[in-house]
Motif scaffolding. Structure first.
Motif, PDB file in Angstrom:
ATOM      1  N   HIS A 114       0.872  -1.183   0.000  1.00 56.08           N
ATOM      2  CA  HIS A 114       0.000   0.000   0.000  1.00 56.08           C
ATOM      3  C   HIS A 114       0.900   1.220   0.000  1.00 56.08           C
ATOM      4  CE1 HIS A 114      -3.811   2.133   1.646  1.00 56.08           C
ATOM      5  NE2 HIS A 114      -2.952   3.065   1.231  1.00 56.08           N
ATOM      6  N   VAL A 115       1.030   1.883  -1.143  1.00 56.75           N
ATOM      7  CA  VAL A 115       1.899   3.047  -1.214  1.00 56.75           C
ATOM      8  C   VAL A 115       1.320   4.060  -2.194  1.00 56.75           C
ATOM      9  CG1 VAL A 115       3.376   2.023  -3.004  1.00 56.75           C
ATOM     10  CG2 VAL A 115       4.295   3.819  -1.518  1.00 56.75           C
ATOM     11  N   HIS A 116       1.515   5.343  -1.862  1.00 58.90           N
ATOM     12  CA  HIS A 116       1.074   6.446  -2.709  1.00 58.90           C
ATOM     13  C   HIS A 116       2.297   7.062  -3.389  1.00 58.90           C
ATOM     14  CE1 HIS A 116      -3.025   6.547  -0.997  1.00 58.90           C
ATOM     15  NE2 HIS A 116      -2.420   6.151   0.112  1.00 58.90           N
ATOM     16  N   LEU A 117       2.279   7.089  -4.713  1.00 61.52           N
ATOM     17  CA  LEU A 117       3.426   7.606  -5.467  1.00 61.52           C
ATOM     18  C   LEU A 117       3.110   8.889  -6.218  1.00 61.52           C
ATOM     19  CD1 LEU A 117       4.955   4.239  -6.709  1.00 61.52           C
ATOM     20  CD2 LEU A 117       5.596   5.619  -4.731  1.00 61.52           C
ATOM     21  N   ARG A 118       1.897   9.397  -6.071  1.00 65.23           N
ATOM     22  CA  ARG A 118       1.512  10.699  -6.607  1.00 65.23           C
ATOM     23  C   ARG A 118       1.704  10.765  -8.130  1.00 65.23           C
ATOM     24  NH1 ARG A 118      -1.414  10.826  -2.250  1.00 65.23           N
ATOM     25  NH2 ARG A 118      -0.473  11.802  -0.415  1.00 65.23           N
ATOM     26  N   GLN A 119       1.871  11.957  -8.655  1.00 66.73           N
ATOM     27  CA  GLN A 119       1.971  12.144 -10.097  1.00 66.73           C
ATOM     28  C   GLN A 119       2.771  13.407 -10.372  1.00 66.73           C
ATOM     29  OE1 GLN A 119      -2.475  13.160  -9.313  1.00 66.73           O
ATOM     30  NE2 GLN A 119      -2.253  13.005 -11.518  1.00 66.73           N
ATOM     31  N   ALA A 137       5.862  -2.441  -5.225  1.00 63.58           N
ATOM     32  CA  ALA A 137       4.995  -1.396  -4.703  1.00 63.58           C
ATOM     33  C   ALA A 137       3.577  -1.615  -5.209  1.00 63.58           C
ATOM     34  CB  ALA A 137       5.494  -0.019  -5.130  1.00 63.58           C
ATOM     35  N   TYR A 138       2.639  -1.723  -4.295  1.00 63.66           N
ATOM     36  CA  TYR A 138       1.218  -1.837  -4.628  1.00 63.66           C
ATOM     37  C   TYR A 138       0.659  -0.422  -4.607  1.00 63.66           C
ATOM     38  CZ  TYR A 138      -3.432  -4.019  -4.664  1.00 63.66           C
ATOM     39  OH  TYR A 138      -4.703  -4.434  -4.999  1.00 63.66           O
ATOM     40  N   VAL A 139       0.359   0.110  -5.783  1.00 64.29           N
ATOM     41  CA  VAL A 139       0.189   1.540  -5.979  1.00 64.29           C
ATOM     42  C   VAL A 139      -1.277   1.950  -5.879  1.00 64.29           C
ATOM     43  CG1 VAL A 139       0.656   3.465  -7.524  1.00 64.29           C
ATOM     44  CG2 VAL A 139       2.211   1.497  -7.486  1.00 64.29           C
ATOM     45  N   MET A 140      -1.539   2.970  -5.080  1.00 60.53           N
ATOM     46  CA  MET A 140      -2.899   3.462  -4.874  1.00 60.53           C
ATOM     47  C   MET A 140      -3.339   4.357  -6.027  1.00 60.53           C
ATOM     48  SD  MET A 140      -4.086   2.082  -2.127  1.00 60.53           S
ATOM     49  CE  MET A 140      -3.222   0.599  -2.685  1.00 60.53           C
ATOM     50  N   PRO A 141      -4.675   4.375  -6.318  1.00 60.76           N
ATOM     51  CA  PRO A 141      -5.174   5.070  -7.508  1.00 60.76           C
ATOM     52  C   PRO A 141      -5.804   6.434  -7.245  1.00 60.76           C
ATOM     53  CG  PRO A 141      -6.860   3.588  -6.711  1.00 60.76           C
ATOM     54  CD  PRO A 141      -5.699   3.502  -5.730  1.00 60.76           C
ATOM     55  N   ASP A 177       1.140   2.644   3.507  1.00 59.58           N
ATOM     56  CA  ASP A 177       0.325   3.845   3.323  1.00 59.58           C
ATOM     57  C   ASP A 177       1.212   5.081   3.340  1.00 59.58           C
ATOM     58  OD1 ASP A 177      -1.939   5.385   2.872  1.00 59.58           O
ATOM     59  OD2 ASP A 177      -2.542   5.435   4.970  1.00 59.58           O
ATOM     60  N   SER A 178       2.445   4.927   2.844  1.00 56.07           N
ATOM     61  CA  SER A 178       3.344   6.070   2.752  1.00 56.07           C
ATOM     62  C   SER A 178       2.706   7.105   1.837  1.00 56.07           C
ATOM     63  CB  SER A 178       4.699   5.614   2.194  1.00 56.07           C
ATOM     64  OG  SER A 178       5.575   6.713   2.061  1.00 56.07           O
ATOM     65  N   ALA A 179       2.488   8.303   2.376  1.00 58.17           N
ATOM     66  CA  ALA A 179       1.695   9.311   1.666  1.00 58.17           C
ATOM     67  C   ALA A 179       2.425  10.646   1.689  1.00 58.17           C
ATOM     68  CB  ALA A 179       0.314   9.446   2.311  1.00 58.17           C
ATOM     69  N   PRO A 180       3.173  10.954   0.641  1.00 53.67           N
ATOM     70  CA  PRO A 180       3.917  12.216   0.616  1.00 53.67           C
ATOM     71  C   PRO A 180       3.013  13.411   0.358  1.00 53.67           C
ATOM     72  CG  PRO A 180       4.210  11.036  -1.465  1.00 53.67           C
ATOM     73  CD  PRO A 180       3.434  10.130  -0.557  1.00 53.67           C
ATOM     74  N   HIS A 181       3.186  14.423   1.187  1.00 60.33           N
ATOM     75  CA  HIS A 181       2.510  15.707   0.994  1.00 60.33           C
ATOM     76  C   HIS A 181       3.566  16.805   1.059  1.00 60.33           C
ATOM     77  CE1 HIS A 181      -1.699  14.373   1.347  1.00 60.33           C
ATOM     78  NE2 HIS A 181      -1.263  13.512   2.245  1.00 60.33           N
ATOM     79  N   PRO A 182       3.430  17.843   0.259  1.00 61.61           N
ATOM     80  CA  PRO A 182       4.362  18.966   0.382  1.00 61.61           C
ATOM     81  C   PRO A 182       4.446  19.447   1.826  1.00 61.61           C
ATOM     82  CG  PRO A 182       2.957  19.254  -1.547  1.00 61.61           C
ATOM     83  CD  PRO A 182       2.424  18.061  -0.793  1.00 61.61           C
ATOM     84  N   VAL A 234       9.445  11.172  -5.299  1.00 63.95           N
ATOM     85  CA  VAL A 234       9.171  10.147  -4.296  1.00 63.95           C
ATOM     86  C   VAL A 234       9.239   8.710  -4.810  1.00 63.95           C
ATOM     87  CG1 VAL A 234       7.714  11.788  -3.045  1.00 63.95           C
ATOM     88  CG2 VAL A 234       6.645  10.136  -4.593  1.00 63.95           C
ATOM     89  N   THR A 235       9.042   8.485  -6.110  1.00 62.62           N
ATOM     90  CA  THR A 235       9.000   7.107  -6.606  1.00 62.62           C
ATOM     91  C   THR A 235      10.310   6.371  -6.350  1.00 62.62           C
ATOM     92  OG1 THR A 235       7.373   7.711  -8.292  1.00 62.62           O
ATOM     93  CG2 THR A 235       8.605   5.671  -8.650  1.00 62.62           C
ATOM     94  N   LYS A 236      11.415   7.039  -6.519  1.00 60.43           N
ATOM     95  CA  LYS A 236      12.715   6.398  -6.314  1.00 60.43           C
ATOM     96  C   LYS A 236      12.953   6.023  -4.852  1.00 60.43           C
ATOM     97  CE  LYS A 236      14.917  10.943  -6.039  1.00 60.43           C
ATOM     98  NZ  LYS A 236      15.834  11.904  -6.717  1.00 60.43           N
TER      99      LYS A 236
END
Length: 359
Positions: free
Chosen positions: A16-21, A40-44, A246-251, A28-30
């Motif tokens: 469960h990981v958030h890789l944004r766009q 990585a099981y990527v959230m939509p 559930d790693s969730a990067p936010h600015p 963050v993807t690297k």
């Protein structure tokens, strides 16, 4: 009994990981690989969300262009656009799961669902195709039902039980459990129901996020006894409980500030330090010997992605106690600061080796 100074872990997988766009994804993807993980099981829940096969495949290609060394398992966002025909198309294309967000409970969930019964034909198709249903296990806050962030997860569990009863062969994952009630519920259900646990929920309780925006996430961390239940099931080595960060990067600016009209962003960012952090936390409650099962083999078994003979192993060694940097990564709108910043982690990644190299 003395603890080891080095640990070798087979092909860790984050389910469960958030890789944004866009530019943030470039930063963050690297960090998936940096944190020790090869899957990585990527959230939509992007803007707009990933609701069909073509969008998921395009997103995977974008992630692969950033770091092709990671295996990205893709998911679709459960929405009215999703049909049984699209489920079959997605399954043929290698899309692994569908993520359900109740409306409004977390980041980018404005298009989330309000009724599960309306999606029964979709769930039936998923059951036939072997796709996984990933559930954000909360209900929206409501004064009428006395529901808030502290009891939203227990209030959701009847939905989980009903879905499992209706679709007993459908593989379901209750995501990022935070309560003893959730642990006991999943344990009581069959082998087709599993549960992810995050690193930060193994560390935090209510006191750690109340007044501390960097630790605020959805679902919120709960009471000490709830955290103890997570520790217990990890220490047990239960095969249907495994890591989903559930790693969730936010600015950083959206985490550090809030206003009367704009609360701080919900989510913590663990990807860059994930495997050492999990080792550190498991050792703290006597479960270090369960590390490989928790971060690799249990989740891989449930998702049908077993460790292959030639998969890489990640080697950890005890660290000297250097603190995680508070400066973070990126800059401006892509500046993200990891969880545990300013605190020491007792383990570090020293190498990645194949089975043959280790033996």
């Amino acid at each position: 009994m003395s603890q080891p100074d080095t640990i070798s872990v087979a092909s860790p997988a984050d389910f469960h990981v958030h890789l944004r766009q866009g530019p943030l994804a470039e930063v963050v993807t690297k960090h998936v690989r940096q944190g020790g993980f090869s899957l990585a099981y990527v959230m939509p829940n992007l803007k707009p969300p990933i609701t069909n096969t073509e969008q998921a495949l395009l997103y995977r290609a974008q992630l692969q262009a950033i770091d092709p060394a990671v295996e990205y398992l893709m998911t679709l966002y459960l929405s009215p656009e999703l049909t049984p025909a699209e489920i079959r198309r997605a399954a043929r294309a290698g899309i692994v799961g569908v993520k359900s967000y109740p409306r409004g409970v977390t980041t980018n969930s404005e298009g989330g669902i309000e009724s599960y019964e309306a999606y029964y034909p979709v769930f039936a198709a998923m059951e036939e195709e072997g796709m996984v249903l990933n559930l954000h296990g909360e209900v929206p806050s409501s004064a009428e039902t006395n529901t808030c962030v502290l009891n939203a997860e227990p209030a959701f569990l009847p939905h989980l039980r009903k879905l499992h009863a209706q679709f007993p062969r459908l593989r379901i994952v209750l995501e990022h459990a935070t309560t003893r009630a959730a642990v006991e519920c999943v344990k009581s259900l069959g082998d087709t129901v599993a549960c992810t646990i995050t690193a930060h929920h193994l560390a935090l309780t209510v006191d750690d996020w109340a007044g501390q925006s960097w630790h605020f996430c959805k679902p919120v961390a709960k009471y000490p006894d709830d955290r103890a239940a997570l520790w217990e099931v990890v220490k047990e080595g239960h095969p249907r409980f495994f890591l989903g960060s559930d790693s969730a990067p936010h600015p950083a600016e959206t985490k550090a500030t809030a206003s009367p009209t704009q609360p701080c962003a919900a989510g913590v960012y663990t990807s860059p330090i994930l495997l050492p952090l999990v080792a550190h936390l498991l050792e703290s409650f006597g479960a270090l010997d369960k590390l490989e099962g928790f971060v690799s083999t249990h989740g891989r078994a449930f998702y049908g992605r077993p460790v292959a003979e030639n998969d890489r192993r990640v080697v950890l060694k005890r660290a000297s106690g250097k603190a995680v940097g508070i400066e973070g990564y990126g800059s401006g709108p892509t500046h993200v600061v990891p969880f545990w910043a300013g605190k020491a982690i007792g383990w570090e990644i020293v190498e990645e080796s194949s089975r043959e190299e280790i033996s």
